[in-house]
Scaffold this motif. Structure first.
Motif, short mmCIF file in Angstrom:
data_model
loop_
_atom_site.label_atom_id
_atom_site.label_comp_id
_atom_site.label_asym_id
_atom_site.label_seq_id
_atom_site.Cartn_x
_atom_site.Cartn_y
_atom_site.Cartn_z
N PRO A 144 52.26 28.85 44.05
CA PRO A 144 50.88 28.63 43.62
C PRO A 144 50.04 27.80 44.59
N ILE A 145 50.65 27.22 45.60
CA ILE A 145 49.95 26.24 46.45
C ILE A 145 50.08 26.62 47.91
N GLY A 146 48.99 26.42 48.65
CA GLY A 146 49.06 26.56 50.10
C GLY A 146 48.34 27.78 50.62
N ASP A 147 47.90 27.70 51.87
CA ASP A 147 47.15 28.79 52.47
C ASP A 147 47.97 30.07 52.60
N VAL A 148 49.26 29.91 52.95
CA VAL A 148 50.11 31.09 53.07
C VAL A 148 50.28 31.77 51.71
N ALA A 149 50.45 30.97 50.66
CA ALA A 149 50.59 31.53 49.32
C ALA A 149 49.32 32.27 48.91
N VAL A 150 48.15 31.70 49.22
CA VAL A 150 46.89 32.36 48.90
C VAL A 150 46.81 33.72 49.59
N ASP A 151 47.16 33.75 50.88
CA ASP A 151 47.13 35.02 51.60
C ASP A 151 48.11 36.02 51.01
N LEU A 152 49.31 35.54 50.65
CA LEU A 152 50.32 36.42 50.06
C LEU A 152 49.80 37.05 48.78
N LEU A 153 49.26 36.24 47.87
CA LEU A 153 48.81 36.76 46.58
C LEU A 153 47.65 37.73 46.74
N ARG A 154 46.73 37.42 47.61
CA ARG A 154 45.57 38.30 47.80
C ARG A 154 45.98 39.63 48.42
N HIS A 155 46.91 39.59 49.36
CA HIS A 155 47.37 40.84 49.96
C HIS A 155 48.19 41.66 48.97
N GLN A 156 48.97 40.99 48.12
CA GLN A 156 49.71 41.73 47.10
C GLN A 156 48.75 42.40 46.13
N LEU A 157 47.69 41.70 45.75
CA LEU A 157 46.70 42.30 44.87
C LEU A 157 46.04 43.49 45.56
N ALA A 158 45.73 43.34 46.84
CA ALA A 158 45.11 44.44 47.58
C ALA A 158 46.02 45.66 47.60
N VAL A 159 47.32 45.47 47.82
CA VAL A 159 48.26 46.59 47.82
C VAL A 159 48.27 47.27 46.46
N LEU A 160 48.28 46.48 45.39
CA LEU A 160 48.27 47.04 44.05
C LEU A 160 47.02 47.89 43.82
N LEU A 161 45.86 47.39 44.22
CA LEU A 161 44.61 48.12 43.99
C LEU A 161 44.54 49.39 44.83
N LEU A 162 45.05 49.33 46.05
CA LEU A 162 45.08 50.53 46.88
C LEU A 162 46.03 51.58 46.27
N ARG A 163 47.12 51.11 45.70
CA ARG A 163 48.03 52.05 45.04
C ARG A 163 47.35 52.71 43.85
N LEU A 164 46.57 51.94 43.10
CA LEU A 164 45.85 52.52 41.96
C LEU A 164 44.83 53.56 42.42
N ALA A 165 44.21 53.30 43.59
CA ALA A 165 43.22 54.23 44.10
C ALA A 165 43.84 55.58 44.44
N LEU A 166 45.15 55.61 44.68
CA LEU A 166 45.83 56.86 45.01
C LEU A 166 46.37 57.59 43.79
N LEU A 167 46.30 56.97 42.62
CA LEU A 167 46.82 57.63 41.43
C LEU A 167 45.95 58.82 41.05
N PRO A 168 46.57 59.90 40.57
CA PRO A 168 45.76 61.04 40.10
C PRO A 168 44.93 60.63 38.89
N GLY A 169 43.76 61.17 38.80
CA GLY A 169 42.87 60.82 37.69
C GLY A 169 41.90 59.73 38.08
N GLY A 170 42.43 58.62 38.59
CA GLY A 170 41.58 57.55 39.10
C GLY A 170 40.61 57.00 38.08
N PRO A 171 39.90 55.94 38.46
CA PRO A 171 38.86 55.42 37.58
C PRO A 171 37.76 56.45 37.37
#
Length: 304
Positions: A144-171
């Motif tokens: 939960p703490i630190g610049d590296v942790a912040v980057d890790l969490l944000r990039h993990q969220l980005a990967v999740l959202l990009l994966r959702l963008a590839l799902l059939p049907g989409g938003p």
């Protein structure tokens, strides 16, 4: 055993501090244990809901979405969500502030403003999304703490959202019909974004046509091709939706709701709402919030 929300403020719905990179994980059952959180709530953050247990319905912008294990809902800031009684349904919830991944330079992967993403996951798609969400939850708790942790969490969220963008049907990107051409579809999308900027100032289709540099007839043709509804109906639909959101999820007086949406006279707003929704603003608010004085609760904890 993984405990979602352990060691942070997820249980009361308060926003995470900068140390959490603006990303927040918790469970539907824990969050809905507080009766206040069972009321309609106006989001000031993105909210992703992945159902893990049970069957039921989750409501976004007054539309019910059937849920069972593997159901995934993505609601956006400005929308109203209503969880209701928890019952046997549980889900992992991930919320994040709009600025959480802005600096990553991602192309937009969400639906247009007000759109809701909804999927019933299965097979490899379900496995992949569950893995991404589970790892994000674990790392929110472990780092939960630190610049590296912040980057890790944000990039993990980005990967999740990009994966959702590839799902059939989409938003729900633009509700286009098969008869909509690329040109008319583009005009319709431009109109939707312009409506988001201006629905509180004008409901005149002529104003939108002028801002987009086209004729009223062109706008109407584009809207009919995309949705089967006229440009005027599209504008009025958006104003009526915002009125329902504010009446259901804030304590703004009815007259104040009308003024925010560009109605100088409360009677004019009342007539508009009655025509579009089929009941008075007061009756609608009573139905969705009950007789008690409304409380404003945003998913991020801010007050309206």
């Amino acid at each position: 055993m993984l405990r979602f929300g352990h060691g942070s403020d997820e249980s009361n719905g308060s926003p995470p501090g900068p140390r959490h990179a603006g990303i927040h994980t918790f469970t539907l059952r824990d969050f809905s244990s507080d009766p206040v959180h069972r009321r309609p709530r106006l989001l000031d953050r993105h909210l992703l809901l992945l159902v893990t247990v049970g069957h039921g319905t989750q409501e976004v912008d007054f539309r019910g979405y059937p849920c069972r294990p593997g159901s995934l809902i993505w609601a956006q800031p400005g929308q109203v969500v209503h969880h209701g009684e928890p019952g046997g349904l549980d889900a992992i919830l991930v919320s994040w502030a709009p600025e959480a991944i802005r600096e990553l330079g991602l192309a937009p992967v969400a639906a247009p403003p007000g759109g809701t993403g909804y999927w019933q996951l299965a097979g490899e798609d379900e496995d992949a999304v569950i893995n991404e969400v589970s790892q994000l939850v674990v790392d929110c708790q472990r780092h939960p703490i630190g610049d590296v942790a912040v980057d890790l969490l944000r990039h993990q969220l980005a990967v999740l959202l990009l994966r959702l963008a590839l799902l059939p049907g989409g938003p729900e990107r633009d509700d286009r019909r098969d008869g909509a051409t690329d040109e008319s579809g583009g005009t319709y999308r431009r109109l939707r974004y312009e409506i988001e900027r201006s629905y509180g100032q004008t409901r005149r289709v002529e104003d939108y046509a002028g801002r987009l540099g086209c004729s009223v007839r062109t706008l109407t043709r584009a809207c009919l091709a995309a949705t089967g509804r006229s440009a005027k109906q599209i504008v009025d639909d958006r104003v009526a939706l915002e009125a329902r959101r504010l009446l259901a999820a804030t304590d703004l007086p009815v007259a104040g709701v009308g003024r925010r949406l560009g109605f100088a006279e409360p009677t004019n707003f009342g007539r508009f709402f009655q025509r579009e929704v089929g009941q008075s603003p007061g009756a609608f608010r009573l139905r969705h919030r009950g007789p008690a004085r409304p409380e404003t609760v945003l998913i991020g904890g801010s007050a309206v």
